[in-house]
Each structure stands twice: as C-alpha cells, then as structure tokens.
Design an enzyme around this catalytic site. Structure first.
Site, PDB file in Angstrom:
ATOM      1  N   VAL A 298     -38.540 -50.106  -9.664  1.00 28.48           N
ATOM      2  CA  VAL A 298     -37.926 -51.257 -10.325  1.00 28.48           C
ATOM      3  C   VAL A 298     -38.645 -52.557  -9.934  1.00 28.48           C
ATOM      4  CG1 VAL A 298     -35.816 -52.581 -10.692  1.00 28.48           C
ATOM      5  CG2 VAL A 298     -35.707 -50.095 -10.554  1.00 28.48           C
ATOM      6  N   TYR A 439     -30.081 -53.313 -11.872  1.00 30.67           N
ATOM      7  CA  TYR A 439     -29.953 -51.850 -11.660  1.00 30.67           C
ATOM      8  C   TYR A 439     -30.667 -51.357 -10.401  1.00 30.67           C
ATOM      9  CZ  TYR A 439     -34.004 -50.979 -15.015  1.00 30.67           C
ATOM     10  OH  TYR A 439     -35.182 -50.928 -15.692  1.00 30.67           O
ATOM     11  N   GLU A 440     -30.324 -50.158  -9.992  1.00 24.44           N
ATOM     12  CA  GLU A 440     -30.757 -49.624  -8.686  1.00 24.44           C
ATOM     13  C   GLU A 440     -30.307 -50.517  -7.530  1.00 24.44           C
ATOM     14  OE1 GLU A 440     -31.986 -46.738  -8.080  1.00 24.44           O
ATOM     15  OE2 GLU A 440     -32.495 -46.112 -10.120  1.00 24.44           O
ATOM     16  N   GLY A 441     -29.140 -51.125  -7.657  1.00 20.55           N
ATOM     17  CA  GLY A 441     -28.621 -52.023  -6.618  1.00 20.55           C
ATOM     18  C   GLY A 441     -29.042 -53.450  -6.894  1.00 20.55           C
ATOM     19  N   GLN A 446     -29.405 -55.363  -2.111  1.00 19.95           N
ATOM     20  CA  GLN A 446     -30.658 -55.167  -1.365  1.00 19.95           C
ATOM     21  C   GLN A 446     -30.663 -56.036  -0.109  1.00 19.95           C
ATOM     22  OE1 GLN A 446     -32.667 -52.783  -2.469  1.00 19.95           O
ATOM     23  NE2 GLN A 446     -31.526 -52.552  -4.382  1.00 19.95           N
TER      24      GLN A 446
END
Lengths: 596, 596
Positions: A298, A439-441, A446
C-alpha cells in the site's frame, strides 16, 4: 490526456548503485540477478504498465464495476488486460518456482507493483489481493493446501481475497462475529457478513480463493478466538479443477470516492464450506505475518500515484504558457513563459519528486530486508532484517500514503482549474490515492503500532536496526566536506528523532495517552528522517559518480539537487514536529466527549 | 447519513463578544443591529441551510447538472430551493435597500454564506456569482445600468456570472482574445469563448447577467486593453422585463471532481450584444475591486466545508465503538469504547475545530473591515481598513482553503474506510473542497500577490495594519499571567513572521525569485500567526467570561481549551516554515526545465 512512463532509470539506479543487489547472489532467487536481467524485467514490466494497464485507467474509472444478480463485471478491457498480465507470468513474479512462479527477489516485485499501481491502481488490486493470499497459504497452509491453491494463484488462473472487516468492526477485529461450525469431515461451515472486500467478486478468473477470519463454535471471545479459513468461490474437484458453487457470494458493491474499477464487495457467507488454515484460534497471527508485505504494497501505491501525478504535472508545467518569469521574460518570442519558470511551481514539482525518489529508495531497502529476513543463511542477519522491517513498516505504510496523497494534490494544483476537470486525469489520482491512507490500517493505526508495539518491543531493540546504521553513516560522512551539506541537516533531524523517542518512551510509560497523542507527529518525523537518510546515501553515490565523470551526468546532477532540496525544504519539518510531540496529551484529553 | 447544524452559538460569540458589532451603529446598515436582530437572522438562515439546502447536497452531487441543446437543468429540487431562498430575501441580504436589498452588514452576509456553502456548496455558487455581479455593477455601472440590473439581482430574479478565463488563459488575463466591436448605437458586439464559467447557464432564473472581459477593437495588448461588459442572456425590454435571446450561449458543461450540482460552463459569445461597464480598458481594475469580496467568499467555503466535516466526524467518533482506550476501558459495559477516547482521533478533531473557529474569527474581522473601508465616516479609518483588507485577503483566501482542504481530509480520516464510501458524505466534502484551492486564483497566485504586491505596496504600509495591532495586543497582554500561555507562543511566532518578512523584503529586492520561492511558506506562516492572534484574543474574552462566572461556562471552557491546543499543536509550524523560507531560491532554480 495523461501519460505515464515507468521510472526505469531511477529503479535501475536503486537496484545497481544503491542496493548493489548483485552482492546478494548467495540468496535464493538472487542467483541470476544481473543488471541485464533486471533491466529486461523492468522494461517488460514497463511495457505492460504503459501499454496495457494505463490505457484502461480513465475508462475504468469512468465506467466502474457493474453488479447484477450477485455477479460483478469489471470495466471494459480489464479481462483482456488480465489475460495479457497472467500470460506474461507477472502474477507469479516473486512466487516460488516450485509452484510455477518466477522466484524473483521481492524488490523486483515492488518495482513492478509501483508500475502497476501508478498505471492503474484499480486493476492492480485484483492480482495484488491474490498475491496476498498466495503468501498466506504459502506461510501457513498445509502441503495439501499449498499444492491445491498455490499453482493456480501463481499463474493467475484464480484470484484471492482477504476477509477481515465486518460492518461493526474493522480495526478492532476482536469484535468479529462470523462463525465457523466444525463438520464431521474436518471442514467448517462459515456464516457471516464481511464488508470492504476488494476483488471479492469479479469476472477476471475462473475461481476466487477467499481467506476468511471467523470464530470457531466455542472459541474464546476477542482476538484470541479468531481462526483463518480458505473458502473457495467454487469447490475444488479431485483433479484440482473448478467444481460446484460454494455458498459464498457478493451481496452488493460499494459506491466509492475512487478506485472505481476495483470491486469493493459485501460478502455473504451462508454456511459456506471452509478449510481451516494454520492452527485454530491463531488466525490473527497468520494475518500479521502477511501484514508487512501488504503494508509495503500500500505504501508503494502512495508512491506510484505520486509518480504519475508528478510526471503529468511536470509535463504540464513545461507546456502551459501563462504569465512571465518574475525576473523577466524567459521566452520573449512567445506571448508568455511556460509556468515552470515560476519558483512556486518548481517548489511543488520538486517536493513531489524528492518525495518520490526518497520513498522509492526506502521501499526498495525494505523489500531487500524482507528477503534477507526470510532467506539469508545467517540467523543473526535474518533476525536483524526482521526487526528492521517490523519497525519500519508502519512508517512506510503511513508516511508514503499520507505524503503521497499530499503530493498527488500538489500535482493537481500545478494544473490550476484544469486539474479539477476529469479529462486531465489528475483528479482521479487524488480520489484513488485517498484510499491508501485508509485501508490495511489507517495512518493513525500505523502510528499506534509504531509507538505502542514497535518501540517497546524487545526493550527497544528494533529501533537499533534503524538508528545504528544511520548513526554510523553520519559518523562516516561527517568528515567528508562534499557530504557536509547533507549530513548536517540529517544529523540535526536525527537528534530530534532521538529526543522525541526518549520523550515518548519516558512519558508513555507513565501515561500511555502521551504516546498516543504524539504518535502521528512522531511517525511523520520518523518518515522524514528515513527519507533524509535515503537522500544522504543517494547524494553520496551520485556525488561520487559526478566526481568520477562518466555517463548519466544529468541523472546524478538531478539526484544531488533533489537531495539538497529535500534537506532544505522538507526535512526542517522535524523541528515543529518535535514541538508538537512534546506538547503532551493533556491538551487533547482535557475536554469531555460531549464538548466535541 | 450526514448531518449539519449551523454553528450559531460561535457566530453569536463572534458578533457580540469578539467584534462587539453593537459599537458600530454609526455605520450605514449597522444602525439597527442588536443581539436580537442578529440572532433572528442567524436562526432563520440556519433554517434555510439545514432544512432546504442541505437535504439536496448529496442528491445534487449524485445527479449532477444536465446539458442538452444549450440548456442546463440543475439537479432535482434546486429550483424549488432557489425559490424559497429568494422569497426569504436572502439573495439581497447585504444589498442596498435602494435596490430592494436588506442592507445588512457584510459580516451577516459572511455568516450566511458559511451556512450556505457548508450545507450545499454547489447550490451556493448560483446566488454567490449573482452577488458578485451585483457588487461589480454597483461599484462601476452607470445609474441606468444600476437601475436596470440591481433590483433583479438583489431579489434573485436574475442570476449572474463572471467571464474571465479562456482556454489559453486564466491567471494571465493579458492574453485574452475575446473581442468587443463598437457599434454605432454605443453597444458592442462580443465574440469569443470563455471557460470555467460557474452558473453560466441554468434553470433557476429567468435571465442571467454575464459580466465579460473583452478587448475593444484597437485596444492595447495585454491587461491594459481589457474592458468589462454586461452581456445579458436575454435582452432587457423597455419596461425592464426579459426580451429576445442574446447570442450568448453555453456550449457544454465540464465533468468535474466535485461541485457537480454547479454548472461549470463553456460560454460562446457570437457577436452578442454587450454594454460597456465603467471605462474602456479599465476592466481589470473593475475586476480587482470585486476580488476582496470574492476571495473572502471562497475562503469562507473552505471554512464551511471544514465545519460540516468536523460536525460529522465528531458525531461519528462519539458513536462508533471500536477498540479500547489505551489507558483502560472507558465503557466496560460495552464491547468497545467509542473512538473519541483515542488521543489521535481527538488530535484530528481538535485540529479541525481550532482551525474552524480561528478561521471564522479572522473572516468576520475582515468582513467588518470591508464595511469600515466603505462606510466609515472617517477617511483615515477607511484607508486603514482598506489597507488591512488588501493585505489579508490573499492570506484569507489561500490559508482558509488550503487548511480547509486538509481539515476536511482529517474529517474523512476519522471515519476510517467508511469515509471512502459515498453514503457518509465525507468524500463529497473532500471533492467539493478541492476546488476552493483553485478558483478565484490558486493558492500560489495568492501567495505571489501577498509577497509581490501587498508587501511592497506603499513602502510596506499595509503590513503595519496587521503588525501594529498584533504587537499592541502582545504588549498589553504580556503582563497578564492568565494570558501568558497564549501570548508567549504568539509572540514567538510573530517574531518569526517579522524575521521572514525582513528576509523576503531584503532578498526579494535583489532577486525577485527569492520572494517567489518563499511565497507559499510565507503565506502559510502569515495565516498561522493570524489565527494565533484570533485565538489569543478569543482566549482573553473567554477567560474573562469564565472568571466572571455567568452562562455558557462549557462554551468558554472549550474556547480556552481550543486556544491552548492551537498554540501548542498548530502554531509551532512557524518554526519549520522559517527554515524553509530562508532556504532560498537557488534550490528551486538550479535545474533546467528539461531536468523535470
């Protein structure tokens, strides 16, 4: 109309001069790596990205995906492009040759992923998700599962998805409700609703392998009761072909801001047959091992979109004539000068490009370390690489997407009002780039991972994997008069990062909200210092090349100029970030929720 | 589904406590201003915005405008909403009673404009443009022109547009090609193509008054040969009604990133009949006199969208449960805590709100000064106010829209992945807000105006109108122990602003590129210091109110907390901006254009 050319010369520089990838021929997959081979792969990849994927980017956005009776049709041309993509072997570029992959180093996968996402982010999500599923099954599946699924994922015949999010839970997966009922034959019946499932349903592949997080009947509450299942769209026949339809289906697709060619699905599992992958109740751990790759992927998307935005903004700035240079007409024979004569237009372009090339260096360095962590014969090297990657991944994911989004917006800004009009393509890059921060956190997640998990882990040992080589580099270069202009600002910012780290460690111990309050500013500072380090290293290489004469003078001259720009115009942000970090949490926590 | 509530209590605070608007009853239009009257206007305006305009915002975006055979149909409901809007007298809120307007102070117009644009930016463009045309004709038209057009614009029966941009020129109007051929009857025939004409054609009004910049046959080249013309869509009959169609028509509408309910038109003038307004060849000057209002209006749009984004993000953060506070569960009886327990979510919300309330104070202060500049009996006061407004307008326009866009993005970020889905409305605010950084002069152009025109004008005298009261305020408050926490950081940032100003003045004199290279960072620093000043003043007022007990304790407590937040978490950016400003232009100008 927008254009795209894969930044092959910069990629080549990073592989050969920056990473010196030829040094790693002792690693599996690196044996035959040579400048000729990597050049061939980069130029073939560029061809696919530029000639096959990029021409479908605007039309795919315009048309979007279609949903009817549970079936998703991708935009016109995607199917043919996917065929070209898989026939070229791109789906299995980094996959194990045992399963039909090319077995190439991850850094080559990252280079190709940048091209793919820059040219057509929506398209890239389909093979991207399948690659994630490949890695998960490779890492956690049984031999039988590997044999059944990996070859089909590596050659792109089948797609894949990751099913985590549910309507009431995304970040907090402990709340998830999807159930897995054990059957006598060892399989499970999966029931529940998942949302935001990219590539959940489409017409590109004959089958789709869903990886689904669910809770086995009687499993503990929270994250400790989550298991991972393979739920194929179509059941696999004895001979490995496609059989009956499983009761896993797409209920609808989302109307979104961007990535409209990517189907974001609501998935309904209604007693669907699923196969446990890995150990029961260890699904979260299985997810986490894939996270580094996914987050790097990402981050690369943020970079890829910034790259294409830069290219188009630079082209526009050189073409569009408007007004005069404030130091006097530069093209007096024309009615106006091209807008690239204006310092502020250059500021925008250089900000973008200094980000792009710095971010690319960081991403490649990480990709190499993921391979080192898996493949290096020396366990200590593996461990160190693994620690470095664990530390840096939240930074790479959030910094590259947050700054990538800002950068894409700078690109649009160079176009003035024309940037707001669809045909120029810039506004699509902004809309597409916006998802990468989510997305993906999200970026905030993070940052919490960085300060809450990665800093304290192993008594702070992870940090040493970044701080130590950086410190060493500064020591080594300090005495080099040519490097002073790069090393001095880097050292100053690094000192701030160390100060901020100490503050968070100390204050966060007393009150975790202190760490949470500082987290985003700290992550941003970390990203700036990491890019500063990359730039100083690149300046050193390019400076030496310039001193030795030789080819590519213009390339290295620009590298040095960009390094100088980054040090003077981007890195100083660490000073205000330090103030913000040490301002503390009380400011944030003072008001009651109902005061908001 | 999104919600909107006009921030009436903050508006009331600004009018009564911050501006003390009751003090200005000697000015025309201010005579009858009282808290009761302003309250009534704010609450009626809020009703229109919340109940009439806001419900059409998402549907208008979804549907967009339709173009067929030269006619534009606005989205469903716009026509009825416009009727309600004009029947309520809102089109002429600040217009001269002589022409049927309400004659209210501009600050009331600004308050209402914020509500309108927050609730429905697309809708707001139609009356907004008509208001601009009203002001232009009022300032530069003949009595006959005023009598013919102003009453119809003030009551909203007719719309209006500003026609500046052409395909090959936007910022650089000196290049414009639209021709005006003088006729024997004193009229002109206008021929040319204009683009990006907001509200150029629509179905809301029976007529549209186009103001068109064009070059009279034989006029000098460049900006010195530009005149302004009134070109009505339908000719005006003897009795002031609507007659034959003029040959001014819409060729197409643009497909854009956002503000889809606003028709952005290509306008073709094909020998259309036009009437000169003001002096020949003085069209640019006429444009510029309207610029302050227009730029304030666009700044307000940035604020309005940030306000609605804040409200929805705050509501979501209080409702959405996910994870636990890092200091331990706050709602142990629920499965998760609302996400507002997380410091980083609060950081995002407070960043937005501190911007919103600071920006609102700055905008109101400017609106009051525009009225002072026009209406105050004392010429010296008029001149000072005019200087202050001239200085601050580029800052207001660019800082409020740049930061407004960042703020709207923070709002979306609070929603995680859900923010990317259309139904929540957040992604529309991002798309809509993106235009504000571009139209009425991009942020970069505002920055050039600030450093290139406003700083040097009258030997730097304009600057004194901002620096002097700020300096005085700091002197006055320094000894107040309650104010120390606000005044110290403000003084520090103000010192940086003075240092940056001196640097630009000195360096820019030697090399104008130095000023250009510093311009955006300088404008941002200026905006931060201006908001810091607003916050310190508000903190003083609210601090005093809290000390005296009385009502609205929660309101003033929040004001003080927000002031504290702004000083510690936003204002420190001035430190890195100073480094960037003084880094100089060589960094930017070093590379040849073909190196980009």
């Amino acid at each position: 109309m927008p254009t795209y050319q894969a930044p092959v010369s910069d990629m080549r520089f990073l592989l050969n001069d920056f990473l010196e990838i030829g040094k790693y021929q002792n690693l599996p997959g690196f044996e035959e790596i040579s400048p000729d081979l990597t050049d061939a792969i980069l130029s073939e990849g560029a061809k696919i990205a530029e000639e096959v994927l990029f021409p479908l980017n605007q039309s795919g956005d315009e048309e979007g995906c279609h949903f009817e009776d549970g079936a998703v049709t991708t935009p016109k041309g995607f199917k043919e492009a996917y065929k070209t993509y898989t026939e070229g072997g791109w789906a299995g570029l980094t996959a194990d040759p045992k399963y039909g992959g090319q077995g190439l180093p991850r850094v080559m996968g990252v280079a190709f992923a940048e091209m793919t996402t820059a040219a057509n982010l929506s398209f890239g999500t389909y093979p991207g998700l399948a690659r994630g599923v490949y890695e998960a099954i490779d890492a956690h599946g049984s031999d039988e599962q590997k044999d059944a699924y990996l070859p089909k994922l590596a050659n792109g015949e089948w797609g894949g998805t990751m099913n985590l999010t549910e309507p009431h839970c995304g970040t907090d997966l402990g709340l998830l409700r999807t159930k897995a009922e054990p059957q006598d034959d060892g399989t499970y019946r999966i029931t529940g609703t998942k949302i935001f499932i990219s590539a959940g349903e489409h017409d590109l592949t004959e089958n789709i392998v869903h990886l689904v997080l669910a809770r086995i009947t009687g499993a503990p509450a929270g994250v400790k009761g989550i298991s991972m299942f393979i739920v194929p769209k179509f059941m696999i026949t004895e001979h490995g072909g496609v059989g009956e339809r499983n009761s896993a289906g797409c209920g609808s697709i989302e109307q979104k801001m961007g990535i409209k060619g990517s189907a974001t699905c609501v998935m309904n599992y209604d007693g669907a047959i699923g196969y446990l992958i890995g150990q029961p109740n260890k699904g979260m751990r299985a997810m986490f091992t894939m996270m580094n790759d996914a987050r790097l992927g990402v981050g690369i998307q943020g970079l890829g979109l910034s790259e294409i935005a830069y290219q188009n903004a630079a082209a526009y700035a050189k073409e569009r004539t408007q007004g005069r240079s404030i130091t006097g007409a530069k093209m007096p024979d024309q009615a106006a000068d091209p807008i690239i004569v204006h310092p502020d237009v250059r500021r925008m372009l250089l900000t973008m490009r200094a980000f792009n090339e710095g971010a690319r260096a960081l991403a490649y360095w990480m990709a190499l370390n993921i391979d080192l962590a898996e493949k290096h014969p020396d366990e200590a090297v593996r461990q160190d690489a693994d620690d470095l990657v664990a530390l840096m991944m939240p930074v790479v994911k959030a910094y590259l997407t947050d700054t990538g989004f800002e950068s894409v917006n700078l690109g649009l800004q160079c176009f003035g009002g024309h940037g707001y009009i669809r045909e120029h393509g810039m506004e699509q890059y902004v809309r597409d780039a916006r998802i990468t921060k989510l997305y993906e956190g999200t970026s905030g997640i993070q940052a919490l991972d960085l300060v809450g998990r990665k800093l304290p882990r192993k008594m702070g040992r992870l940090l040493r994997q970044f701080f130590h080589p950086l410190d060493q580099f500064i020591q080594d270069s300090m005495s080099d008069p040519e490097m002073k202009e790069f090393v001095m600002p880097l050292a100053k910012s690094f000192a701030r990062l160390q100060q901020a780290t100490a503050w968070i460690a100390e204050q966060g111990l007393k009150n975790p909200d202190q760490a949470g309050a500082a987290s985003m500013d700290y992550l941003k500072m970390f990203g700036l210092v990491a890019l500063g380090y990359m730039w100083a290293r690149m300046a050193k290489i390019s400076g030496a090349k310039l001193a030795n004469g030789g080819d590519d003078h213009a390339f290295h001259e620009r590298k040095v100029a960009l390094a100088r720009f980054f040090m003077a115009k981007s890195l100083p942000e660490t000073s205000s970030l330090l103030s913000k970090i040490t301002a503390g949490a009380d400011l944030l926590m003072a008001l009651d929720a109902d005061q908001f």
